[in-house]
Design an enzyme around this catalytic site. Structure first.
Site, PDB file in Angstrom:
ATOM      1  N   ASN A  94      39.549  25.898  33.455  1.00  0.00           N
ATOM      2  CA  ASN A  94      40.546  26.418  32.509  1.00  0.00           C
ATOM      3  C   ASN A  94      41.765  27.016  33.208  1.00  0.00           C
ATOM      4  OD1 ASN A  94      41.448  27.908  29.867  1.00  0.00           O
ATOM      5  ND2 ASN A  94      41.174  29.532  31.402  1.00  0.00           N
ATOM      6  N   TYR A 163      54.238  20.781  35.166  1.00  0.00           N
ATOM      7  CA  TYR A 163      53.117  21.034  34.244  1.00  0.00           C
ATOM      8  C   TYR A 163      52.597  19.719  33.658  1.00  0.00           C
ATOM      9  CZ  TYR A 163      50.366  23.188  30.526  1.00  0.00           C
ATOM     10  OH  TYR A 163      49.327  23.566  29.695  1.00  0.00           O
ATOM     11  N   LYS A 167      48.775  17.856  34.289  1.00  0.00           N
ATOM     12  CA  LYS A 167      47.798  17.526  33.243  1.00  0.00           C
ATOM     13  C   LYS A 167      47.526  16.014  33.188  1.00  0.00           C
ATOM     14  CE  LYS A 167      47.212  21.834  31.930  1.00  0.00           C
ATOM     15  NZ  LYS A 167      46.003  22.596  32.292  1.00  0.00           N
ATOM     16  N   VAL A 195      48.425  27.538  21.591  1.00  0.00           N
ATOM     17  CA  VAL A 195      47.608  28.736  21.424  1.00  0.00           C
ATOM     18  C   VAL A 195      48.393  30.000  21.801  1.00  0.00           C
ATOM     19  CG1 VAL A 195      45.445  29.841  22.114  1.00  0.00           C
ATOM     20  CG2 VAL A 195      45.566  27.342  21.962  1.00  0.00           C
ATOM     21  N   ARG A 196      48.182  31.065  21.004  1.00  0.00           N
ATOM     22  CA  ARG A 196      48.842  32.359  21.256  1.00  0.00           C
ATOM     23  C   ARG A 196      48.222  33.067  22.461  1.00  0.00           C
ATOM     24  NH1 ARG A 196      48.315  32.322  15.862  1.00  0.00           N
ATOM     25  NH2 ARG A 196      46.462  33.631  15.819  1.00  0.00           N
TER      26      ARG A 196
HETATM   27  P1  NAP Z   1      47.164  32.217  30.287  1.00  0.00           P
HETATM   28  O1  NAP Z   1      46.962  33.168  29.166  1.00  0.00           O
HETATM   29  O2  NAP Z   1      48.459  32.241  31.028  1.00  0.00           O
HETATM   30  O3  NAP Z   1      45.941  32.399  31.308  1.00  0.00           O
HETATM   31  C1  NAP Z   1      45.883  31.639  32.471  1.00  0.00           C
HETATM   32  C2  NAP Z   1      44.629  31.984  33.230  1.00  0.00           C
HETATM   33  O4  NAP Z   1      44.592  31.171  34.422  1.00  0.00           O
HETATM   34  C3  NAP Z   1      44.605  33.451  33.692  1.00  0.00           C
HETATM   35  O5  NAP Z   1      43.290  33.946  33.628  1.00  0.00           O
HETATM   36  C4  NAP Z   1      45.057  33.344  35.135  1.00  0.00           C
HETATM   37  O6  NAP Z   1      44.611  34.382  35.975  1.00  0.00           O
HETATM   38  C5  NAP Z   1      44.372  32.037  35.516  1.00  0.00           C
HETATM   39  N1  NAP Z   1      44.859  31.524  36.793  1.00  0.00           N
HETATM   40  C6  NAP Z   1      46.125  31.180  37.145  1.00  0.00           C
HETATM   41  N2  NAP Z   1      46.160  30.810  38.437  1.00  0.00           N
HETATM   42  C7  NAP Z   1      44.888  30.920  38.914  1.00  0.00           C
HETATM   43  C8  NAP Z   1      44.272  30.691  40.162  1.00  0.00           C
HETATM   44  N3  NAP Z   1      44.973  30.285  41.233  1.00  0.00           N
HETATM   45  N4  NAP Z   1      42.941  30.892  40.277  1.00  0.00           N
HETATM   46  C9  NAP Z   1      42.215  31.315  39.207  1.00  0.00           C
HETATM   47  N5  NAP Z   1      42.744  31.583  38.019  1.00  0.00           N
HETATM   48  C10 NAP Z   1      44.067  31.384  37.867  1.00  0.00           C
HETATM   49  O7  NAP Z   1      46.997  30.710  29.806  1.00  0.00           O
HETATM   50  P2  NAP Z   1      46.200  30.039  28.578  1.00  0.00           P
HETATM   51  O8  NAP Z   1      47.180  29.744  27.517  1.00  0.00           O
HETATM   52  O9  NAP Z   1      44.973  30.812  28.276  1.00  0.00           O
HETATM   53  O10 NAP Z   1      45.831  28.643  29.250  1.00  0.00           O
HETATM   54  C11 NAP Z   1      44.518  28.292  29.668  1.00  0.00           C
HETATM   55  C12 NAP Z   1      44.498  26.790  29.899  1.00  0.00           C
HETATM   56  O11 NAP Z   1      44.862  26.114  28.684  1.00  0.00           O
HETATM   57  C13 NAP Z   1      45.496  26.309  30.960  1.00  0.00           C
HETATM   58  O12 NAP Z   1      44.927  25.294  31.747  1.00  0.00           O
HETATM   59  C14 NAP Z   1      46.645  25.762  30.124  1.00  0.00           C
HETATM   60  O13 NAP Z   1      47.388  24.784  30.822  1.00  0.00           O
HETATM   61  C15 NAP Z   1      45.899  25.190  28.935  1.00  0.00           C
HETATM   62  N6  NAP Z   1      46.717  25.032  27.719  1.00  0.00           N
HETATM   63  C16 NAP Z   1      47.238  26.099  27.076  1.00  0.00           C
HETATM   64  C17 NAP Z   1      47.990  25.900  25.925  1.00  0.00           C
HETATM   65  C18 NAP Z   1      48.576  27.060  25.131  1.00  0.00           C
HETATM   66  O14 NAP Z   1      49.264  26.794  24.112  1.00  0.00           O
HETATM   67  N7  NAP Z   1      48.345  28.292  25.506  1.00  0.00           N
HETATM   68  C19 NAP Z   1      48.219  24.603  25.434  1.00  0.00           C
HETATM   69  C20 NAP Z   1      47.669  23.523  26.132  1.00  0.00           C
HETATM   70  C21 NAP Z   1      46.907  23.751  27.262  1.00  0.00           C
HETATM   71  P3  NAP Z   1      45.530  35.703  36.285  1.00  0.00           P
HETATM   72  O15 NAP Z   1      45.324  36.617  35.107  1.00  0.00           O
HETATM   73  O16 NAP Z   1      44.989  36.226  37.557  1.00  0.00           O
HETATM   74  O17 NAP Z   1      46.955  35.231  36.395  1.00  0.00           O
END
Ligand code: NAP
Length: 240
Positions: A94, A163, A167, A195-196
């Site tokens: 993730n 990005y 993916k 997602v928020r």
């Molecule tokens: P987020 O709130 O920004 O959280 C990202 C997470 O990844 C955080 O826990 C962060 O840790 C961790 N991370 C970043 N770099 C890392 C590393 N080098 N090693 C370990 N952990 C690391 O993002 P999110 O929205 O929950 O996204 C989670 C996944 O869903 C991602 O792969 C994203 O691309 C995908 N996604 C999200 C959306 C959306 O709308 N939000 C849509 C499509 C896909 P830290 O707290 O230490 O920074």
């Protein structure tokens, strides 16, 4: 539950980037579903703080330091899971970053592109490689790669090139690993929707729990119903 040395034990899942956003919601969903969950956090203290905020099923969650760009951290984390829990059944890749949001492919910030690939693609790849021995030993091992609609070639537009590429690459990795691990470990990509979270922003339509739904579903489906080599959103296949 599964049997280990004559005793019934829970299946074990590891979620990278489990300290916030979709990862934290996946940790909670998996724990509620009865799995023992390892919350992987780049910063251990952030992981502990997240665990303290988890109301439900927190007693079946433990925190491990995990930076997916650091091979030593990956090795320590999986070795700890093997030593202390004795198994690994589900890996949720993730952890992700969005470093070049809106930037053009015609004039890319290649440093940001490389840093994005390091986490979103190479990080997931390295963590999966190190996890394969226990996942194979599980007998019902599963890898869930958290991808994005921004990686769909059929929908590909401009902007955010690092990005998007990360993916696309992650989806290709899903297909390659699913082919090589057929009959041993299932490997699928999931788009969580918009997602928020810190990444998705406050205007996104889905809660983190809604974003994590297909991830938790894939991880907990009966073995014979679990697909492999697919790309899913809302529990249904979507085009690559
Ligand atoms: P987020 O709130 O920004 O959280 C990202 C997470 O990844 C955080 O826990 C962060 O840790 C961790 N991370 C970043 N770099 C890392 C590393 N080098 N090693 C370990 N952990 C690391 O993002 P999110 O929205 O929950 O996204 C989670 C996944 O869903 C991602 O792969 C994203 O691309 C995908 N996604 C999200 C959306 C959306 O709308 N939000 C849509 C499509 C896909 P830290 O707290 O230490 O920074």
């Amino acid at each position: 539950m599964v049997e280990r040395r004559g005793q019934l034990v829970s299946r074990v899942a590891l979620v990278s980037g489990g300290n916030r956003g979709i990862g934290l919601a996946a940790v909670e969903g998996l724990a509620r579903a009865g799995l023992t969950v390892v919350l992987g956090a780049r910063d251990f203290a952030d992981g502990q703080a997240a665990l303290e905020r988890l109301a439900a099923a927190a007693e079946s969650v433990r925190v491990a330091q995990l930076d997916v760009t650091d091979e030593a951290s990956i090795d320590r984390c999986i070795a700890e899971v093997e030593r202390e829990l004795g198994r690994l059944d589900v890996l949720v890749n993730n952890a992700g970053v969005l470093l070049d949001s809106g930037g053009p492919a015609t004039d890319p910030d290649l440093e940001a592109v490389r840093a994005t690939l390091d986490v979103n693609l190479f990080g997931a790849w390295a963590l999966t490689r190190r996890s394969l021995a226990p996942l194979r030993a599980s007998g019902d091992g599963r890898v869930v790669n958290v991808s994005s609609g921004m990686g769909q070639l059929t929908e590909m537009g401009g902007r955010s090139p690092g990005y998007r590429l990360s993916k696309v690459g992650l989806n290709a990795l899903t297909r390659m690993l699913a082919a090589e691990l057929a009959g041993e470990v299932s490997v699928n990509s999931v788009c969580p929707g918009w997602v928020r979270t810190d990444m998705g922003g406050a205007g996104a339509g889905r809660s983190p729990a809604e974003g994590a739904d297909t991830i938790v579903w894939l991880a907990t489906l009966p073995s014979r119903e679990t697909p492999t080599g697919t790309f899913l959103r809302d529990r249904k296949p979507i085009p690559w």
